[in-house]
Design an enzyme around this catalytic site. Structure first.
Site, PDB file in Angstrom:
ATOM      1  N   ASP A 157       0.855  -1.125   0.210  1.00 26.59           N
ATOM      2  CA  ASP A 157       0.045  -0.067   0.037  1.00 26.59           C
ATOM      3  C   ASP A 157       0.837   1.349  -0.103  1.00 26.59           C
ATOM      4  O   ASP A 157       0.526   2.354   0.531  1.00 26.59           O
ATOM      5  CB  ASP A 157      -0.886   0.097   1.224  1.00 26.59           C
ATOM      6  CG  ASP A 157      -1.938  -1.137   1.079  1.00 26.59           C
ATOM      7  OD1 ASP A 157      -2.108  -1.653   2.405  1.00 26.59           O
ATOM      8  OD2 ASP A 157      -2.251  -1.672   0.079  1.00 26.59           O
TER       9      ASP A 157
HETATM   10  N1  LIG Z   1       3.093  -6.343  -3.232  1.00 32.48           N
HETATM   11  C1  LIG Z   1       1.754  -5.770  -2.801  1.00 32.48           C
HETATM   12  N2  LIG Z   1       0.915  -6.661  -3.046  1.00 32.48           N
HETATM   13  C2  LIG Z   1      -0.336  -6.224  -2.570  1.00 32.48           C
HETATM   14  C3  LIG Z   1      -0.510  -4.988  -2.346  1.00 32.48           C
HETATM   15  C4  LIG Z   1       0.682  -3.861  -2.239  1.00 32.48           C
HETATM   16  O1  LIG Z   1       0.245  -2.542  -2.130  1.00 32.48           O
HETATM   17  N3  LIG Z   1       1.786  -4.611  -2.649  1.00 32.48           N
HETATM   18  N4  LIG Z   1      -2.030  -4.366  -2.080  1.00 32.48           N
HETATM   19  C5  LIG Z   1      -2.633  -5.272  -1.497  1.00 32.48           C
HETATM   20  C6  LIG Z   1      -4.078  -5.246  -1.266  1.00 32.48           C
HETATM   21  N5  LIG Z   1      -4.500  -4.893   0.280  1.00 32.48           N
HETATM   22  C7  LIG Z   1      -4.722  -3.785   0.562  1.00 32.48           C
HETATM   23  O2  LIG Z   1      -5.332  -2.910  -0.391  1.00 32.48           O
HETATM   24  C8  LIG Z   1      -3.921  -5.949   1.180  1.00 32.48           C
HETATM   25  C9  LIG Z   1      -4.193  -7.310   0.897  1.00 32.48           C
HETATM   26  C10 LIG Z   1      -3.851  -8.226   1.693  1.00 32.48           C
HETATM   27  C11 LIG Z   1      -3.279  -8.152   2.980  1.00 32.48           C
HETATM   28  C12 LIG Z   1      -2.886  -9.094   4.077  1.00 32.48           C
HETATM   29  O3  LIG Z   1      -2.178  -8.646   4.935  1.00 32.48           O
HETATM   30  N6  LIG Z   1      -3.225 -10.171   3.611  1.00 32.48           N
HETATM   31  C13 LIG Z   1      -3.018 -11.488   4.466  1.00 32.48           C
HETATM   32  C14 LIG Z   1      -1.428 -11.914   4.109  1.00 32.48           C
HETATM   33  C15 LIG Z   1      -1.747 -12.271   2.513  1.00 32.48           C
HETATM   34  C16 LIG Z   1      -0.341 -12.608   2.029  1.00 32.48           C
HETATM   35  O4  LIG Z   1       0.679 -12.690   2.735  1.00 32.48           O
HETATM   36  O5  LIG Z   1      -0.120 -12.766   0.738  1.00 32.48           O
HETATM   37  C17 LIG Z   1      -3.169 -11.269   5.735  1.00 32.48           C
HETATM   38  O6  LIG Z   1      -4.386 -10.812   6.123  1.00 32.48           O
HETATM   39  O7  LIG Z   1      -2.429 -11.731   6.507  1.00 32.48           O
HETATM   40  C18 LIG Z   1      -2.947  -6.471   3.235  1.00 32.48           C
HETATM   41  C19 LIG Z   1      -3.561  -5.545   2.282  1.00 32.48           C
HETATM   42  C20 LIG Z   1      -2.660  -6.587  -2.794  1.00 32.48           C
HETATM   43  N7  LIG Z   1      -1.398  -7.000  -2.891  1.00 32.48           N
END
Ligand SMILES: Nc1nc2c(c(=O)[nH]1)N[C@@H](CN(C=O)c1ccc(C(=O)N[C@@H](CCC(=O)O)C(=O)O)cc1)CN2
Length: 294
Positions: free
Chosen positions: A238
């Site tokens: 983000d």
């Molecule tokens: N490299 C990036 N990937 C993603 C981004 C980004 O900015 N850089 N944005 C996200 C979307 N998002 C918020 O808008 C978001 C999605 C998921 C999580 C998160 O913490 N998810 C899981 C962990 C999943 C994983 O490790 O892949 C969790 O809830 O623990 C936070 C923000 C989309 N991808």
């Protein structure tokens, strides 16, 4: 159905986005390149970042009667823009629509909004596939006739799954990716494969409330405004260059469920504005900022 021989041929429009070191005469050289070879200018906007000594322009012309080949136009742009690494430019023609992949998880509203705009002809873009880490939205893709590719993922399988995703995106000649409430964090390797070509919608007014569950954080903080932010994706969560944002007033009466409901419309409109600007070739990135032409 074939068009009749006398039906008017659709005009062939060229859209140039260019960033180069600031120097006198660069704007005149670009417009002269177009006008001296049969192009008709339709739009021209410019921006100067004086501190960084950078010139930015968005130039669109009717290239239907250009007397130069596309390759010759590109060669001359490379000279005008300058061969230094400080220069970058892209030239897109309307008869070669961009190919956009959609990545989703469980939340459907942004996916519905995007597919409705594409299927209604509002956006001239090709959507060869939807990628989902859950099966929830497969029926939505099917409803719009778009192939759905299920890639379930865990932290342990992420690298292998991303490898297969990247192979599919290459095979489908994807130009850019939209994360339509996709809730998996992309690896640096994945992001580097599509630099400033992965667009995300974050359901908060960044830099406030990055990460997962921003509406819960907003409710806890007692905010009087919620927001949405569309940005290019970088390896850092983000934190990528912001393309579009908007906000909506809220009050103490709104629960988290209310914020989610009110936020949906914000997320759809902010993401669609960002995609539209990207499709129109109106967004240039400088560092972690963007120049967004009208
Ligand atoms: N490299 C990036 N990937 C993603 C981004 C980004 O900015 N850089 N944005 C996200 C979307 N998002 C918020 O808008 C978001 C999605 C998921 C999580 C998160 O913490 N998810 C899981 C962990 C999943 C994983 O490790 O892949 C969790 O809830 O623990 C936070 C923000 C989309 N991808």
């Amino acid at each position: 159905m074939n068009p009749s021989p006398d039906s008017p041929r659709a005009p062939r429009h060229a859209s140039l986005l260019l960033r180069c070191p600031l120097r006198a005469g660069v704007a005149a050289e670009l417009t002269q390149l177009v006008q001296a070879h049969g192009g008709r200018i339709l739009y021209h906007d410019q921006h100067v970042e004086a501190e960084e000594g950078q010139y930015f322009t968005s130039l669109k012309w009717d290239a239907s009667d250009m007397t130069l080949t596309d390759a010759d136009v590109a060669k001359r742009l490379a000279v005008i823009g300058g061969k230094s690494p400080a220069a970058e430019w892209s030239l897109h023609y309307s008869d070669r629509p961009l190919r956009m992949a959609l990545f989703v998880s469980r939340d459907p509203w942004c996916l519905y909004d995007i597919l409705a705009r594409v299927s209604s002809g509002e956006w001239q873009v090709e959507v060869p596939l939807v990628v989902g880490n859950h099966l929830d939205l497969e029926p939505v893709a099917r409803q719009f006739g778009v192939p759905f590719h299920h890639f379930p993922m865990t932290k342990d399988t992420k690298e292998e799954v991303e490898t297969r995703q990247l192979e599919l995106l290459k095979q489908e000649r994807i130009n850019f990716i939209v994360l339509a409430r996709y809730m998996q964090i992309l690896s640096g390797r994945f992001v580097q494969a599509y630099p400033n070509n992965v667009i995300n919608i974050h359901h908060a007014f960044l830099p406030a409330f990055p990460g997962a569950k921003p509406y819960h954080s907003a409710r806890e903080r007692g905010v009087k405004m919620i927001g949405a932010t569309s940005h290019y994706v970088t390896e850092t969560l983000d934190a990528g260059p912001i393309i579009e944002q908007d906000v909506q007033r809220v009050s103490h009466r709104h629960s988290v469920a209310d914020l989610v409901r009110l936020g949906r419309d914000l997320e759809k409109i902010v993401l669609s504005r960002a995609i539209w600007r990207h499709l129109q070739r109106k967004v240039i990135v400088l560092g972690n900022r963007t120049v967004v032409f009208e």
